[in-house]
Design a protein around this motif. Structure first.
Motif, PDB file in Angstrom:
ATOM      1  N   GLU A  76       4.486   5.749  -5.343  1.00  0.00           N
ATOM      2  CA  GLU A  76       4.557   5.850  -6.800  1.00  0.00           C
ATOM      3  C   GLU A  76       3.711   7.004  -7.311  1.00  0.00           C
ATOM      4  O   GLU A  76       4.140   7.728  -8.222  1.00  0.00           O
ATOM      5  CB  GLU A  76       4.095   4.541  -7.426  1.00  0.00           C
ATOM      6  CG  GLU A  76       5.090   3.393  -7.243  1.00  0.00           C
ATOM      7  CD  GLU A  76       4.591   2.112  -7.876  1.00  0.00           C
ATOM      8  OE1 GLU A  76       3.441   2.116  -8.373  1.00  0.00           O
ATOM      9  OE2 GLU A  76       5.356   1.118  -7.878  1.00  0.00           O
ATOM     10  N   ARG A  77       2.470   7.197  -6.740  1.00  0.00           N
ATOM     11  CA  ARG A  77       1.633   8.324  -7.173  1.00  0.00           C
ATOM     12  C   ARG A  77       2.292   9.660  -6.844  1.00  0.00           C
ATOM     13  O   ARG A  77       2.284  10.588  -7.646  1.00  0.00           O
ATOM     14  CB  ARG A  77       0.252   8.221  -6.511  1.00  0.00           C
ATOM     15  CG  ARG A  77      -0.640   7.139  -7.130  1.00  0.00           C
ATOM     16  CD  ARG A  77      -2.098   7.345  -6.731  1.00  0.00           C
ATOM     17  NE  ARG A  77      -2.296   7.175  -5.313  1.00  0.00           N
ATOM     18  CZ  ARG A  77      -2.539   5.991  -4.710  1.00  0.00           C
ATOM     19  NH1 ARG A  77      -2.602   4.882  -5.439  1.00  0.00           N
ATOM     20  NH2 ARG A  77      -2.743   5.915  -3.400  1.00  0.00           N
TER      21      ARG A  77
ATOM     22  N   MET B  50       0.824  -1.209   0.000  1.00  0.00           N
ATOM     23  CA  MET B  50       0.000   0.000   0.000  1.00  0.00           C
ATOM     24  C   MET B  50       0.859   1.261   0.000  1.00  0.00           C
ATOM     25  O   MET B  50       0.587   2.214  -0.728  1.00  0.00           O
ATOM     26  CB  MET B  50      -0.914  -0.015   1.235  1.00  0.00           C
ATOM     27  CG  MET B  50      -2.023  -1.083   1.163  1.00  0.00           C
ATOM     28  SD  MET B  50      -3.007  -1.139   2.666  1.00  0.00           S
ATOM     29  CE  MET B  50      -3.773   0.472   2.583  1.00  0.00           C
ATOM     30  N   GLY B  51       1.851   1.293   0.845  1.00  0.00           N
ATOM     31  CA  GLY B  51       2.758   2.456   0.851  1.00  0.00           C
ATOM     32  C   GLY B  51       3.496   2.622  -0.451  1.00  0.00           C
ATOM     33  O   GLY B  51       3.801   3.732  -0.887  1.00  0.00           O
ATOM     34  N   ARG B  52       3.790   1.514  -1.082  1.00  0.00           N
ATOM     35  CA  ARG B  52       4.496   1.581  -2.361  1.00  0.00           C
ATOM     36  C   ARG B  52       3.620   2.232  -3.426  1.00  0.00           C
ATOM     37  O   ARG B  52       4.097   3.042  -4.237  1.00  0.00           O
ATOM     38  CB  ARG B  52       4.878   0.164  -2.787  1.00  0.00           C
ATOM     39  CG  ARG B  52       5.709   0.109  -4.061  1.00  0.00           C
ATOM     40  CD  ARG B  52       6.074  -1.319  -4.374  1.00  0.00           C
ATOM     41  NE  ARG B  52       6.822  -1.389  -5.618  1.00  0.00           N
ATOM     42  CZ  ARG B  52       7.194  -2.518  -6.209  1.00  0.00           C
ATOM     43  NH1 ARG B  52       6.862  -3.673  -5.630  1.00  0.00           N
ATOM     44  NH2 ARG B  52       7.869  -2.511  -7.319  1.00  0.00           N
TER      45      ARG B  52
ATOM     46  N   GLU C  92       7.185  14.379 -10.626  1.00  0.00           N
ATOM     47  CA  GLU C  92       7.752  14.423 -11.976  1.00  0.00           C
ATOM     48  C   GLU C  92       6.935  15.338 -12.882  1.00  0.00           C
ATOM     49  O   GLU C  92       7.497  16.075 -13.702  1.00  0.00           O
ATOM     50  CB  GLU C  92       7.795  13.009 -12.555  1.00  0.00           C
ATOM     51  CG  GLU C  92       8.818  12.105 -11.871  1.00  0.00           C
ATOM     52  CD  GLU C  92       8.795  10.706 -12.436  1.00  0.00           C
ATOM     53  OE1 GLU C  92       7.923  10.420 -13.292  1.00  0.00           O
ATOM     54  OE2 GLU C  92       9.642   9.878 -12.003  1.00  0.00           O
ATOM     55  N   ALA C  93       5.586  15.328 -12.728  1.00  0.00           N
ATOM     56  CA  ALA C  93       4.751  16.227 -13.538  1.00  0.00           C
ATOM     57  C   ALA C  93       5.020  17.681 -13.204  1.00  0.00           C
ATOM     58  O   ALA C  93       5.122  18.547 -14.088  1.00  0.00           O
ATOM     59  CB  ALA C  93       3.264  15.893 -13.319  1.00  0.00           C
TER      60      ALA C  93
END
Length: 598
Positions: free
Chosen positions: A501-502, A495-497, A508-509
């Protein structure tokens, strides 16, 4: 180290040489002759004077002067000839002391080489001279130089080998002039009388060159003086060394020497030496002559006996006469052709040898004339470069020959090795195929049954391993709890992963948006050049950025519109507070692109 109790004349002379210009040094050095002549010959005073001359480097000055051009020296050949006498007398009987190695290994060979170079120069000047008086003077100077060299070699016999191996000495010996040639050969005869053992220590090529030149002068020179000196010299060499006598008798280079000597007509002045040389080269002693007569008699008896046997057979075989005549005539024809061919080959070989000698002589003369053009200080370097190039060429050819020879020797073993490798490869392939076929078609034999002893042994090994490596005993409840904890931690990690990632994608955006805005700002035109709706393209889509920009704009406007007396205590970097009400009112009218309505 300078010696104590030095002769004041040597001190003053050394000081005068050091202070005088270069052109006056040769004339100043001539005073050494007067200083040495005043001392008794062989006395301790003369030895002390020679040691002082060597310690104050006056001998080295003499060598430097002798290596210079004659035209630059005051007095010319007269001064040079006197300096050669001074140099040879200084080196004879000198005890160098601590510098003995430098004296014997460097100074003496250099002095001998300088004498030979001076002899060559005098030889060239003598040949080119036109007047008789000038020739007589040059011949006198040449005699002085050769006498000085002989005087030096008489005291230092170790220099004889260096002199005999020198190219300059060989060039002097190969001269065609009668007077120069007789003096050089006389000097060689005197040198060999001092110590003839050095003649065998020189290189074989040099020894053959000396013998060739002496034999050439004996057989081809019409001058009786040269022929007499050459005869005496050749007789001295043959009597002194048995190896040279055997070389003159048996070597292919001097195969026809005895027959050529037999055709010569010796003069009355040296007929005795000529006969001695002829007898020395002929079969030695009465015993050899008798043995030769007995050998000829035996050959004659054998010939008569073989002829008798042949005639006896011919009587029995009349038809063999024609065959015998035919074979005899063919054999005789072959022998005549062979003799003619041998004569032609011998004449051709002699012509080639003479051509080689002439070419060698011309090449040496050309090389020596080229060496004369080189500066004296660069002669040794030039010779060393030529020797290095020659050595490299010889080494290259020798290595190529050696590698080719080694390759030809190793070719059979290499062929055998390749054949053995091919056979081994084929054998191994055949054996592998056989093993593969055997495995494919071999019947199943099953597992071997374990015996009771083997079972007991294996069980004992298992018990020992379990005893050495005991396992941890955990209950079922504890194992279930550990399993549940592991599942919870794994679920929390996944879940933390996903959240991480989000957030990473969001970062990055934003970084991409910032980089795009920076590129647009860098490429934006100035306010003066902006037209139409271009300023609207640079409206920020971020509320904090827009607020900060508006605040900075209002601050700048208030600061500009404030009276001057309010600006007295301010500095350029001070910030001006703007009320939040004004800021919120102004922000209400600001367009924020890309934001959603509240």
């Amino acid at each position: 180290m300078k010696p104590t109790g030095t002769d004041p004349r040597i001190l003053s002379l050394a000081a005068e040489v050091a202070k005088s210009p270069e052109q006056n040094v040769p004339v100043i050095l001539l005073k050494l002759k007067e200083i040495m002549n005043n001392a008794p010959l062989g006395s301790s005073e003369l030895k002390k004077i020679k040691q002082d001359i060597y310690c104050y480097d006056l001998i080295q000055y003499c060598l430097l002067v002798l290596s210079q051009d004659c035209s630059r020296i005051q007095g010319g050949w007269t001064t040079i000839s006197q300096l050669t006498q001074i140099l040879s007398h200084c080196c004879v009987g000198l005890e160098p002391g601590e510098d003995a190695e430098e004296f014997y290994n460097e100074l003496l060979p250099s002095a001998a080489e300088n004498f030979l170079v001076l002899g060559r120069r005098l030889q060239t000047c003598f040949i080119n001279a036109a007047k008789g008086e000038e020739k007589d003077a040059l011949l006198h100077f040449f005699q002085i130089v050769t006498d000085s060299l002989f005087w030096l070699l008489g005291s230092h016999v170790q220099l004889i080998q260096n002199v005999l191996q020198s190219d300059h000495f060989l060039h002097l010996l190969q001269t065609d002039n009668v007077q120069i040639g007789s003096k050089v050969m006389t000097m060689l005869q005197n040198i060999l009388q001092i110590n003839s053992g050095d003649l065998l220590r020189i290189e074989g090529k040099t020894l053959h060159s000396i013998l060739d030149e002496v034999v050439f002068k004996l057989l081809s020179t019409p001058s009786p003086v040269i022929r007499s000196t050459a005869t005496k010299l050749l007789l001295l060499m043959a009597e002194s060394h048995q190896e040279i006598l055997i070389l003159l008798r048996l070597s292919g280079f001097y195969k026809g020497l005895r027959s050529l000597l037999n055709k010569q007509e010796p003069g009355t002045e040296f007929s005795q030496e000529f006969r001695q040389l002829f007898v020395l080269l002929s079969p030695k002693g009465y015993q050899e002559g008798e043995e030769q007569k007995l050998h000829q008699a035996a050959c004659l008896i054998q010939a008569y006996w073989k002829g008798f046997q042949t005639r006896k057979r011919l009587k029995k075989l009349p038809s063999a006469v024609i065959t015998l005549q035919r074979s005899f005539r063919s054999k005789r024809t072959k022998m005549l052709l062979k003799l003619d061919r041998q004569k032609e080959e011998e004449e051709h070989r002699l012509q080639l040898q003479l051509q080689r000698q002439r070419a060698m002589r011309l090449s040496r003369e050309l090389r020596l004339s080229m060496l004369e053009m080189v500066h004296p200080g660069q002669v040794e370097k030039h010779n060393r470069e030529i020797e290095e190039k020659s050595a490299l060429i010889i080494q290259k050819h020798w290595r190529g020959y050696r590698e080719r020879k080694k390759f030809h020797q190793q070719r059979p073993s290499l062929t055998e090795y390749k054949a053995a490798v091919t056979l081994q490869r084929a054998t191994l392939k055949f054996l592998a195929k056989c093993r593969k076929k055997k495995k494919l078609f071999a019947p199943w034999q099953g597992l071997r049954e374990l015996t009771d002893a083997r079972r007991v042994e294996l069980k004992q090994q298992v018990d020992d391993y379990v005893r050495r490596h005991p396992g941890s005993q955990i209950s079922d409840i504890t194992s279930k709890e550990l399993h549940s904890q592991a599942q919870e931690r794994l679920q929390h990690y996944f879940m933390g992963r996903a959240l991480e990632e989000r957030s990473q994608q969001h970062r990055e955006a934003l970084m991409a948006q910032i980089s795009t805005n920076i590129e647009q700002l860098l490429k934006a035109p100035s306010l003066k050049e902006a037209e139409g709706k271009e300023p609207e393209l640079f409206v920020s889509r971020s509320r904090p950025v827009a607020a900060k920009a508006k605040q900075a704009h209002l601050t700048t406007l208030k600061h500009i519109q404030a009276p001057w007396w309010k600006k007295l205590g301010e500095e350029a970097g001070d910030e001006i507070d703007v009320p939040k009400d004004e800021l919120s009112i102004e922000l209400g009218t600001l367009f924020i692109g890309g934001t959603k309505p509240p």
